[in-house]
Write a protein that holds these residues in place. Structure first.
Motif, PDB file in Angstrom:
ATOM      1  N   TRP A  86      48.199   7.339 -65.993  1.00  0.00           N
ATOM      2  CA  TRP A  86      48.303   7.578 -64.558  1.00  0.00           C
ATOM      3  C   TRP A  86      47.693   8.936 -64.231  1.00  0.00           C
ATOM      4  CZ3 TRP A  86      49.099   4.021 -61.138  1.00  0.00           C
ATOM      5  CH2 TRP A  86      49.826   2.878 -61.488  1.00  0.00           C
ATOM      6  N   ALA A  87      46.893   8.959 -63.201  1.00  0.00           N
ATOM      7  CA  ALA A  87      46.316  10.200 -62.663  1.00  0.00           C
ATOM      8  C   ALA A  87      46.599  10.211 -61.172  1.00  0.00           C
ATOM      9  CB  ALA A  87      44.815  10.237 -62.918  1.00  0.00           C
ATOM     10  N   VAL A  88      46.703  11.399 -60.608  1.00  0.00           N
ATOM     11  CA  VAL A  88      46.984  11.493 -59.180  1.00  0.00           C
ATOM     12  C   VAL A  88      45.881  12.293 -58.495  1.00  0.00           C
ATOM     13  CG1 VAL A  88      48.494  13.531 -59.383  1.00  0.00           C
ATOM     14  CG2 VAL A  88      48.760  11.967 -57.445  1.00  0.00           C
ATOM     15  N   VAL A  90      44.865  13.885 -54.590  1.00  0.00           N
ATOM     16  CA  VAL A  90      45.300  14.220 -53.233  1.00  0.00           C
ATOM     17  C   VAL A  90      44.043  14.541 -52.430  1.00  0.00           C
ATOM     18  CG1 VAL A  90      46.654  15.779 -51.776  1.00  0.00           C
ATOM     19  CG2 VAL A  90      47.547  15.065 -54.011  1.00  0.00           C
ATOM     20  N   ASN A  91      43.828  13.757 -51.401  1.00  0.00           N
ATOM     21  CA  ASN A  91      42.632  13.894 -50.562  1.00  0.00           C
ATOM     22  C   ASN A  91      41.349  13.813 -51.387  1.00  0.00           C
ATOM     23  OD1 ASN A  91      44.299  14.210 -48.287  1.00  0.00           O
ATOM     24  ND2 ASN A  91      44.505  16.382 -48.721  1.00  0.00           N
ATOM     25  N   GLY A  92      41.364  12.929 -52.396  1.00  0.00           N
ATOM     26  CA  GLY A  92      40.194  12.704 -53.233  1.00  0.00           C
ATOM     27  C   GLY A  92      40.022  13.668 -54.383  1.00  0.00           C
ATOM     28  N   ASN A  93      40.890  14.663 -54.492  1.00  0.00           N
ATOM     29  CA  ASN A  93      40.778  15.659 -55.560  1.00  0.00           C
ATOM     30  C   ASN A  93      41.781  15.381 -56.673  1.00  0.00           C
ATOM     31  OD1 ASN A  93      38.801  17.325 -54.191  1.00  0.00           O
ATOM     32  ND2 ASN A  93      40.465  17.884 -52.815  1.00  0.00           N
ATOM     33  N   PHE A  94      41.286  15.310 -57.916  1.00  0.00           N
ATOM     34  CA  PHE A  94      42.140  15.123 -59.085  1.00  0.00           C
ATOM     35  C   PHE A  94      43.075  16.314 -59.221  1.00  0.00           C
ATOM     36  CE2 PHE A  94      42.548  15.830 -63.792  1.00  0.00           C
ATOM     37  CZ  PHE A  94      43.493  14.833 -64.000  1.00  0.00           C
ATOM     38  N   ILE A  95      44.359  16.039 -59.401  1.00  0.00           N
ATOM     39  CA  ILE A  95      45.355  17.103 -59.509  1.00  0.00           C
ATOM     40  C   ILE A  95      45.577  17.441 -60.985  1.00  0.00           C
ATOM     41  CG2 ILE A  95      47.761  17.746 -59.065  1.00  0.00           C
ATOM     42  CD1 ILE A  95      45.988  17.549 -56.547  1.00  0.00           C
ATOM     43  N   GLU A  96      45.232  18.657 -61.339  1.00  0.00           N
ATOM     44  CA  GLU A  96      45.411  19.115 -62.712  1.00  0.00           C
ATOM     45  C   GLU A  96      46.667  19.959 -62.875  1.00  0.00           C
ATOM     46  OE1 GLU A  96      41.825  20.326 -64.866  1.00  0.00           O
ATOM     47  OE2 GLU A  96      40.724  19.889 -63.020  1.00  0.00           O
ATOM     48  N   LEU A  97      47.253  20.387 -61.771  1.00  0.00           N
ATOM     49  CA  LEU A  97      48.475  21.184 -61.807  1.00  0.00           C
ATOM     50  C   LEU A  97      49.672  20.289 -62.091  1.00  0.00           C
ATOM     51  CD1 LEU A  97      47.887  23.287 -58.578  1.00  0.00           C
ATOM     52  CD2 LEU A  97      47.585  24.057 -60.928  1.00  0.00           C
ATOM     53  N   GLY A  98      50.798  20.909 -62.409  1.00  0.00           N
ATOM     54  CA  GLY A  98      52.036  20.160 -62.531  1.00  0.00           C
ATOM     55  C   GLY A  98      52.433  19.614 -61.169  1.00  0.00           C
ATOM     56  N   LEU A  99      53.047  18.442 -61.159  1.00  0.00           N
ATOM     57  CA  LEU A  99      53.424  17.804 -59.896  1.00  0.00           C
ATOM     58  C   LEU A  99      54.382  18.654 -59.069  1.00  0.00           C
ATOM     59  CD1 LEU A  99      53.914  14.126 -61.115  1.00  0.00           C
ATOM     60  CD2 LEU A  99      51.865  15.202 -60.171  1.00  0.00           C
ATOM     61  N   ASN A 100      55.180  19.485 -59.739  1.00  0.00           N
ATOM     62  CA  ASN A 100      56.095  20.381 -59.022  1.00  0.00           C
ATOM     63  C   ASN A 100      55.384  21.581 -58.418  1.00  0.00           C
ATOM     64  OD1 ASN A 100      58.646  19.232 -58.983  1.00  0.00           O
ATOM     65  ND2 ASN A 100      59.006  19.763 -61.115  1.00  0.00           N
ATOM     66  N   GLU A 106      50.881  17.406 -44.100  1.00  0.00           N
ATOM     67  CA  GLU A 106      50.767  16.288 -43.162  1.00  0.00           C
ATOM     68  C   GLU A 106      49.448  15.549 -43.384  1.00  0.00           C
ATOM     69  OE1 GLU A 106      51.822  13.871 -39.820  1.00  0.00           O
ATOM     70  OE2 GLU A 106      53.030  15.326 -40.904  1.00  0.00           O
ATOM     71  N   ASN A 107      49.522  14.219 -43.403  1.00  0.00           N
ATOM     72  CA  ASN A 107      48.366  13.325 -43.504  1.00  0.00           C
ATOM     73  C   ASN A 107      47.593  13.410 -44.816  1.00  0.00           C
ATOM     74  OD1 ASN A 107      48.797  12.213 -40.915  1.00  0.00           O
ATOM     75  ND2 ASN A 107      47.804  13.979 -40.005  1.00  0.00           N
ATOM     76  N   ASP A 108      48.196  13.955 -45.872  1.00  0.00           N
ATOM     77  CA  ASP A 108      47.534  13.923 -47.170  1.00  0.00           C
ATOM     78  C   ASP A 108      47.386  12.471 -47.611  1.00  0.00           C
ATOM     79  OD1 ASP A 108      47.118  16.605 -47.588  1.00  0.00           O
ATOM     80  OD2 ASP A 108      48.921  16.906 -48.809  1.00  0.00           O
ATOM     81  N   ASP A 109      46.291  12.179 -48.277  1.00  0.00           N
ATOM     82  CA  ASP A 109      46.056  10.857 -48.858  1.00  0.00           C
ATOM     83  C   ASP A 109      46.313  10.988 -50.354  1.00  0.00           C
ATOM     84  OD1 ASP A 109      45.168   8.143 -49.068  1.00  0.00           O
ATOM     85  OD2 ASP A 109      43.243   8.893 -49.796  1.00  0.00           O
ATOM     86  N   VAL A 110      47.404  10.392 -50.826  1.00  0.00           N
ATOM     87  CA  VAL A 110      47.807  10.501 -52.229  1.00  0.00           C
ATOM     88  C   VAL A 110      47.532   9.171 -52.913  1.00  0.00           C
ATOM     89  CG1 VAL A 110      49.731  10.951 -53.809  1.00  0.00           C
ATOM     90  CG2 VAL A 110      49.599  12.168 -51.612  1.00  0.00           C
ATOM     91  N   VAL A 111      46.787   9.223 -54.012  1.00  0.00           N
ATOM     92  CA  VAL A 111      46.463   8.012 -54.771  1.00  0.00           C
ATOM     93  C   VAL A 111      46.892   8.205 -56.215  1.00  0.00           C
ATOM     94  CG1 VAL A 111      44.629   6.483 -55.590  1.00  0.00           C
ATOM     95  CG2 VAL A 111      44.496   7.473 -53.292  1.00  0.00           C
ATOM     96  N   TRP A 112      47.767   7.312 -56.667  1.00  0.00           N
ATOM     97  CA  TRP A 112      48.133   7.231 -58.076  1.00  0.00           C
ATOM     98  C   TRP A 112      47.276   6.122 -58.679  1.00  0.00           C
ATOM     99  CZ3 TRP A 112      50.848  10.307 -61.136  1.00  0.00           C
ATOM    100  CH2 TRP A 112      51.683  11.256 -60.550  1.00  0.00           C
ATOM    101  N   ALA A 113      46.472   6.465 -59.689  1.00  0.00           N
ATOM    102  CA  ALA A 113      45.523   5.500 -60.250  1.00  0.00           C
ATOM    103  C   ALA A 113      45.587   5.504 -61.764  1.00  0.00           C
ATOM    104  CB  ALA A 113      44.106   5.852 -59.799  1.00  0.00           C
ATOM    105  N   LEU A 114      45.483   4.315 -62.351  1.00  0.00           N
ATOM    106  CA  LEU A 114      45.346   4.194 -63.804  1.00  0.00           C
ATOM    107  C   LEU A 114      43.884   4.477 -64.137  1.00  0.00           C
ATOM    108  CD1 LEU A 114      47.491   1.061 -64.653  1.00  0.00           C
ATOM    109  CD2 LEU A 114      47.854   3.394 -65.474  1.00  0.00           C
TER     110      LEU A 114
END
Length: 124
Positions: A86-88, A90-100, A106-114
């Protein structure tokens, strides 16, 4: 007399207006995408100002974790033997930070993708 009423009411008013318990409610779209890049779930999610990606994800989906990594979302598991995890984004940018460490807006587009982490596909 009127000034006295105002003076007594002002602190209460300021407390209610600036109280952290009255954080703004925001909404964003959360989607889950399978290994074939097909959307399998989509939800409009409400959350409070200052909430983290982890908090909102945990409340939105049924997740399972192992050693700090999300290994299953809504019963759909990563496939470690094929290096699909699983990778996440936010607004098309891969998140490398910890989820916390990621605060949602407001209006963020969050995608969890395999994604297959071997093929540099993770950045797409």
């Amino acid at each position: 007399m009127l000034i006295k009423k105002i003076a007594l009411s002002l602190p209460l008013f300021l407390f209610l207006v600036y109280s952290p318990t009255h954080a703004l409610e925001m909404t964003s779209t959360f989607r889950m995408v399978n290994a074939k890049n097909e959307t399998i779930a989509s939800k409009e999610v409400s959350f409070q100002e200052g909430e983290t990606l982890y908090d909102v994800t945990k409340r939105t989906f049924n997740i399972k974790e192992s050693q700090g990594n999300i290994i299953s979302i809504n019963g759909i598991h990563s496939i470690p033997k094929k290096n699909i995890h699983w990778a996440v984004f936010v607004n098309g940018n891969f998140i490398e930070l910890g989820l916390n460490e990621v605060t949602l807006n407001e209006n963020d587009d969050v995608v969890w993708a395999l994604k297959n982490w071997d093929k540099q596909e993770i950045l797409k």
